[in-house]
Write a protein that holds these residues in place. Structure first.
Motif, short mmCIF file in Angstrom:
data_model
loop_
_atom_site.label_atom_id
_atom_site.label_comp_id
_atom_site.label_asym_id
_atom_site.label_seq_id
_atom_site.Cartn_x
_atom_site.Cartn_y
_atom_site.Cartn_z
N LEU A 1 57.26 56.50 -13.27
CA LEU A 1 57.29 56.73 -11.72
C LEU A 1 57.45 55.22 -11.15
O LEU A 1 56.81 54.60 -11.93
CB LEU A 1 55.75 57.36 -11.62
CG LEU A 1 55.72 59.13 -11.85
CD1 LEU A 1 54.80 59.88 -11.22
CD2 LEU A 1 57.07 59.66 -11.93
N ALA B 1 53.69 55.52 -6.81
CA ALA B 1 53.55 57.12 -7.69
C ALA B 1 52.62 56.77 -8.93
O ALA B 1 51.87 57.45 -9.41
CB ALA B 1 54.26 58.07 -7.25
N PHE B 2 53.40 55.74 -9.73
CA PHE B 2 52.73 55.06 -11.06
C PHE B 2 51.00 54.62 -11.42
O PHE B 2 49.80 55.61 -11.61
CB PHE B 2 53.55 54.36 -11.97
CG PHE B 2 52.74 54.47 -13.12
CD1 PHE B 2 53.23 54.45 -14.03
CD2 PHE B 2 52.03 52.72 -13.36
CE1 PHE B 2 52.52 54.36 -15.63
CE2 PHE B 2 51.19 52.43 -14.43
CZ PHE B 2 52.04 53.00 -15.55
#
Length: 164
Positions: free
Chosen positions: A29, A33-34
Motif C-alpha cells: 500500500l 497506509a503501509f
C-alpha cells in the motif's frame, strides 16, 4: 516529498538528513497506509524465496536489491495477514525501473556488460559505437523493476528508482 530524519544523534549534532522512504515489498500500500497496517510480523520476510526482503527502520520490511532480484511470485502478499500488501491482478507490483548511474564502467571507457547479460527481458542493451566501448541503453517499458541487474554490477552503478 522529502522526509527529514530526526534521529537523536542527528538532532544533537544539528544535522538532520534527508532520507527516502525504504522500498517496500511488491504490491505494498502507499507508505502511510503501509506503516499503519503492517504489524512487523516478518511473515513476508520468511515467505520471500529470494530473501531480498529484510527488516528496515522500525522493523518494517524493505527490499534489498543487493541480495538479489524479485521474481514477483506473490508469496509475501499471500502471507501478509494485515493487508499491508495487497495484490491486484491488473496492478503493477511497483513503479520501479533500473537507472544507470555515473559510476558505470562503460561510461568510463571500460568494457562491461554484466547488467545487460543478467537482464532476462533485455531491458538493458549495449549498442556498439565507433571509437569506444558500447554504452548501456535502458528500455524503461521492458524493465519490470525486478532488480536483477543491481547486485551483479561491479561498480554499484545501478539503482532502482521510482517512476512518476
Amino acid at each position: 516529498m522529502d522526509a527529514v530524519s530526526l534521529t537523536r544523534r542527528g538532532f544533537l549534532r544539528g544535522r538532520p538528513s534527508r532520507v527516502e522512504p525504504a522500498q517496500r515489498p511488491p504490491w505494498a500500500l502507499g507508505e502511510a497506509a503501509f506503516l499503519e497496517r503492517c504489524t512487523r510480523c516478518d511473515a513476508c520476510l520468511d515467505a520471500c524465496p529470494g530473501s531480498i526482503l529484510t527488516r528496515g527502520d522500525g522493523g518494517f520490511p524493505k527490499v534489498d536489491f543487493e541480495r538479489g532480484e524479485c521474481v514477483f511470485c506473490g508469496d509475501c502478499v499471500t502471507q501478509c495477514k494485515s493487508g499491508a500488501l495487497f495484490r491486484q491482478e491488473a496492478a503493477a507490483p511497483w513503479a520501479l525501473r533500473a537507472a544507470v548511474g555515473s559510476a558505470c564502467l562503460a561510461l568510463h571507457g571500460v568494457e562491461c556488460r554484466v547488467c545487460g547479460e543478467i537482464c532476462e527481458l533485455s531491458a538493458i542493451r549495449f549498442r556498439p559505437r565507433i571509437g569506444g566501448v558500447a554504452l548501456p541503453e535502458l528500455d524503461a517499458v521492458s524493465c519490470t523493476g525486478c532488480g536483477a541487474c543491481v547486485a551483479p554490477c561491479p561498480a554499484h552503478a545501478l539503482t532502482m528508482e521510482k517512476m512518476e
